[in-house]
Design a protein around this motif. Structure first.
Motif, PDB file in Angstrom:
ATOM      1  N   GLU A   1       0.892  -1.011  -0.047  1.00  0.00           N
ATOM      2  CA  GLU A   1      -0.050   0.088  -0.023  1.00  0.00           C
ATOM      3  C   GLU A   1       0.905   1.346   0.031  1.00  0.00           C
ATOM      4  OE1 GLU A   1      -3.550   0.117   2.714  1.00  0.00           O
ATOM      5  OE2 GLU A   1      -2.707  -1.977   3.420  1.00  0.00           O
ATOM      6  N   GLY A   2       0.675   1.984  -0.988  1.00  0.00           N
ATOM      7  CA  GLY A   2       1.475   3.360  -1.153  1.00  0.00           C
ATOM      8  C   GLY A   2       1.345   3.882  -2.417  1.00  0.00           C
ATOM      9  N   GLN A   3       2.805   4.566  -2.661  1.00  0.00           N
ATOM     10  CA  GLN A   3       2.561   5.256  -3.990  1.00  0.00           C
ATOM     11  C   GLN A   3       3.293   4.554  -5.193  1.00  0.00           C
ATOM     12  OE1 GLN A   3       5.365   8.286  -2.436  1.00  0.00           O
ATOM     13  NE2 GLN A   3       3.615   9.647  -2.109  1.00  0.00           N
ATOM     14  N   PHE A   4       2.535   4.807  -6.332  1.00  0.00           N
ATOM     15  CA  PHE A   4       2.999   4.187  -7.614  1.00  0.00           C
ATOM     16  C   PHE A   4       3.460   5.075  -8.608  1.00  0.00           C
ATOM     17  CE2 PHE A   4       0.215   0.984  -5.353  1.00  0.00           C
ATOM     18  CZ  PHE A   4       0.779   0.018  -5.925  1.00  0.00           C
ATOM     19  N   GLN A   5       4.294   4.883  -9.503  1.00  0.00           N
ATOM     20  CA  GLN A   5       4.421   5.690 -10.690  1.00  0.00           C
ATOM     21  C   GLN A   5       4.823   4.613 -11.826  1.00  0.00           C
ATOM     22  OE1 GLN A   5       4.633   8.891 -10.612  1.00  0.00           O
ATOM     23  NE2 GLN A   5       5.370   9.140 -12.642  1.00  0.00           N
ATOM     24  N   GLU A   6       3.957   5.075 -12.939  1.00  0.00           N
ATOM     25  CA  GLU A   6       4.283   4.168 -14.357  1.00  0.00           C
ATOM     26  C   GLU A   6       4.246   2.626 -13.759  1.00  0.00           C
ATOM     27  OE1 GLU A   6       7.728   5.662 -16.137  1.00  0.00           O
ATOM     28  OE2 GLU A   6       6.661   7.507 -16.609  1.00  0.00           O
ATOM     29  N   ASN A   7       2.940   2.173 -13.098  1.00  0.00           N
ATOM     30  CA  ASN A   7       2.997   0.718 -12.684  1.00  0.00           C
ATOM     31  C   ASN A   7       3.855   0.120 -11.687  1.00  0.00           C
ATOM     32  OD1 ASN A   7       0.710   0.559 -14.474  1.00  0.00           O
ATOM     33  ND2 ASN A   7       1.790  -0.217 -16.068  1.00  0.00           N
ATOM     34  N   ARG A   8       4.695   0.940 -11.235  1.00  0.00           N
ATOM     35  CA  ARG A   8       5.857   0.589 -10.068  1.00  0.00           C
ATOM     36  C   ARG A   8       5.559   1.174  -8.905  1.00  0.00           C
ATOM     37  NH1 ARG A   8       9.500   3.008 -14.380  1.00  0.00           N
ATOM     38  NH2 ARG A   8      10.052   4.153 -12.576  1.00  0.00           N
ATOM     39  N   LEU A   9       6.173   0.111  -7.905  1.00  0.00           N
ATOM     40  CA  LEU A   9       6.140   0.574  -6.524  1.00  0.00           C
ATOM     41  C   LEU A   9       7.274   1.898  -6.528  1.00  0.00           C
ATOM     42  CD1 LEU A   9       5.166  -2.605  -6.610  1.00  0.00           C
ATOM     43  CD2 LEU A   9       5.931  -2.586  -4.309  1.00  0.00           C
ATOM     44  N   GLU A  10       6.784   2.985  -5.987  1.00  0.00           N
ATOM     45  CA  GLU A  10       7.749   3.910  -6.200  1.00  0.00           C
ATOM     46  C   GLU A  10       7.238   4.999  -5.446  1.00  0.00           C
ATOM     47  OE1 GLU A  10      11.005   5.388  -7.665  1.00  0.00           O
ATOM     48  OE2 GLU A  10       9.862   3.863  -8.755  1.00  0.00           O
ATOM     49  N   GLY A  11       7.829   5.270  -4.186  1.00  0.00           N
ATOM     50  CA  GLY A  11       7.630   6.342  -3.106  1.00  0.00           C
ATOM     51  C   GLY A  11       7.564   5.511  -1.913  1.00  0.00           C
ATOM     52  N   LYS A  12       6.775   6.458  -0.962  1.00  0.00           N
ATOM     53  CA  LYS A  12       6.439   5.971   0.130  1.00  0.00           C
ATOM     54  C   LYS A  12       5.334   4.948   0.440  1.00  0.00           C
ATOM     55  CE  LYS A  12       8.487   9.368   3.026  1.00  0.00           C
ATOM     56  NZ  LYS A  12       9.959   9.115   2.861  1.00  0.00           N
ATOM     57  N   GLY A  13       5.612   3.686   1.141  1.00  0.00           N
ATOM     58  CA  GLY A  13       4.831   2.743   1.122  1.00  0.00           C
ATOM     59  C   GLY A  13       4.834   1.975   2.275  1.00  0.00           C
ATOM     60  N   GLN A  14       4.276   0.692   2.430  1.00  0.00           N
ATOM     61  CA  GLN A  14       4.185  -0.335   3.489  1.00  0.00           C
ATOM     62  C   GLN A  14       3.712  -1.545   2.794  1.00  0.00           C
ATOM     63  OE1 GLN A  14       1.987   0.127   7.124  1.00  0.00           O
ATOM     64  NE2 GLN A  14       0.687  -1.585   6.562  1.00  0.00           N
ATOM     65  N   PHE A  15       4.847  -2.670   2.930  1.00  0.00           N
ATOM     66  CA  PHE A  15       4.485  -3.997   2.419  1.00  0.00           C
ATOM     67  C   PHE A  15       4.262  -4.851   3.596  1.00  0.00           C
ATOM     68  CE2 PHE A  15       6.459  -7.738   1.218  1.00  0.00           C
ATOM     69  CZ  PHE A  15       5.710  -8.202   0.012  1.00  0.00           C
ATOM     70  N   THR A  16       3.135  -5.680   3.354  1.00  0.00           N
ATOM     71  CA  THR A  16       2.860  -6.878   4.343  1.00  0.00           C
ATOM     72  C   THR A  16       3.186  -8.192   3.608  1.00  0.00           C
ATOM     73  OG1 THR A  16       1.160  -5.368   5.341  1.00  0.00           O
ATOM     74  CG2 THR A  16       1.315  -7.691   5.841  1.00  0.00           C
ATOM     75  N   ASP A  17       4.038  -8.704   4.340  1.00  0.00           N
ATOM     76  CA  ASP A  17       4.699 -10.103   3.841  1.00  0.00           C
ATOM     77  C   ASP A  17       3.497 -11.377   3.920  1.00  0.00           C
ATOM     78  OD1 ASP A  17       5.259 -11.149   6.098  1.00  0.00           O
ATOM     79  OD2 ASP A  17       7.394 -10.431   5.813  1.00  0.00           O
ATOM     80  N   THR A  18       3.919 -12.398   3.439  1.00  0.00           N
ATOM     81  CA  THR A  18       2.965 -13.440   3.688  1.00  0.00           C
ATOM     82  C   THR A  18       2.872 -14.009   5.095  1.00  0.00           C
ATOM     83  OG1 THR A  18       4.537 -15.003   2.974  1.00  0.00           O
ATOM     84  CG2 THR A  18       3.203 -14.398   1.336  1.00  0.00           C
ATOM     85  N   GLN A  19       3.766 -13.588   5.982  1.00  0.00           N
ATOM     86  CA  GLN A  19       3.824 -13.933   7.239  1.00  0.00           C
ATOM     87  C   GLN A  19       3.009 -12.934   8.213  1.00  0.00           C
ATOM     88  OE1 GLN A  19       5.197 -17.175   7.907  1.00  0.00           O
ATOM     89  NE2 GLN A  19       5.230 -17.095   5.860  1.00  0.00           N
ATOM     90  N   GLY A  20       2.557 -11.785   7.380  1.00  0.00           N
ATOM     91  CA  GLY A  20       2.224 -10.631   8.189  1.00  0.00           C
ATOM     92  C   GLY A  20       2.864  -9.779   8.634  1.00  0.00           C
ATOM     93  N   GLN A  21       4.182  -9.783   8.436  1.00  0.00           N
ATOM     94  CA  GLN A  21       5.199  -8.626   8.881  1.00  0.00           C
ATOM     95  C   GLN A  21       5.027  -7.595   8.043  1.00  0.00           C
ATOM     96  OE1 GLN A  21       9.033 -10.466   9.703  1.00  0.00           O
ATOM     97  NE2 GLN A  21       7.965 -12.495   9.574  1.00  0.00           N
ATOM     98  N   ILE A  22       4.951  -6.338   8.804  1.00  0.00           N
ATOM     99  CA  ILE A  22       5.137  -5.272   7.794  1.00  0.00           C
ATOM    100  C   ILE A  22       6.396  -4.388   7.858  1.00  0.00           C
ATOM    101  CG2 ILE A  22       3.866  -2.836   7.872  1.00  0.00           C
ATOM    102  CD1 ILE A  22       1.482  -4.271   9.530  1.00  0.00           C
ATOM    103  N   TRP A  23       6.487  -3.926   6.595  1.00  0.00           N
ATOM    104  CA  TRP A  23       7.827  -3.235   6.231  1.00  0.00           C
ATOM    105  C   TRP A  23       7.457  -1.994   5.497  1.00  0.00           C
ATOM    106  CZ3 TRP A  23      12.273  -5.716   7.549  1.00  0.00           C
ATOM    107  CH2 TRP A  23      12.084  -7.099   7.782  1.00  0.00           C
TER     108      TRP A  23
END
Length: 146
Positions: A105-127
């Motif tokens: 969840e966060g910013q995108f640019q031209e179909n890419r993860l680009e900018g501030k965001g949050q990634f939740t992996d398959t184990q529920g860990q948040i980065w």
């Protein structure tokens, strides 16, 4: 554009007649929503749902016959993107769910993860941090002590 139209309805919008209907494209894709009839073609505009024969579905705003504005694109793999579109691309803020269930969840640019965001992996860990397409230097692990 579409080969077949069904159930057309009209409404006036800024001098153009906006119609609502269902269209089947020559390749079998289906569009259901608002459009403008031009001299020799149709232009998707307003709200509409486009379903491809491969099973991808876009449900959202159209402008200039392109995905523009808020919408949701779902792929047969289970991946989906919900957020801002500009000229058929993810651009702005959005949420991408990967086929394995991880989420960005966060910013995108031209179909890419680009900018501030949050990634939740398959184990529920948040980065959290700044993402640069396939790199994310300086990510921070979000510790949840609940």
């Amino acid at each position: 554009m579409p080969a077949e139209k069904k159930d057309a309805k009209k409404k006036e919008d800024a001098g153009s007649t906006v119609l609502t209907g269902i269209y089947i494209f020559p390749n079998g894709d289906k569009y259901e929503g608002e459009y403008i009839q031009n001299a020799d073609s149709l232009e998707r505009c307003g709200v509409g749902i486009h379903t491809s024969v491969e099973g991808s579905v876009y449900d959202g705003m159209w402008e200039g016959d392109k995905m523009n504005g808020k919408g949701k694109l779902t792929h047969p793999s289970g991946a989906s993107y919900e957020g801002d579109f500009v000229n058929n691309q993810f651009k702005g803020n959005g949420k991408y769910i990967f086929p394995n269930g991880s989420v960005y969840e966060g910013q995108f640019q031209e179909n890419r993860l680009e900018g501030k965001g949050q990634f939740t992996d398959t184990q529920g860990q948040i980065w959290t941090g700044t993402f640069r397409y396939k790199a994310a230097p300086g990510l921070r692990f979000k510790l949840n002590l609940d």
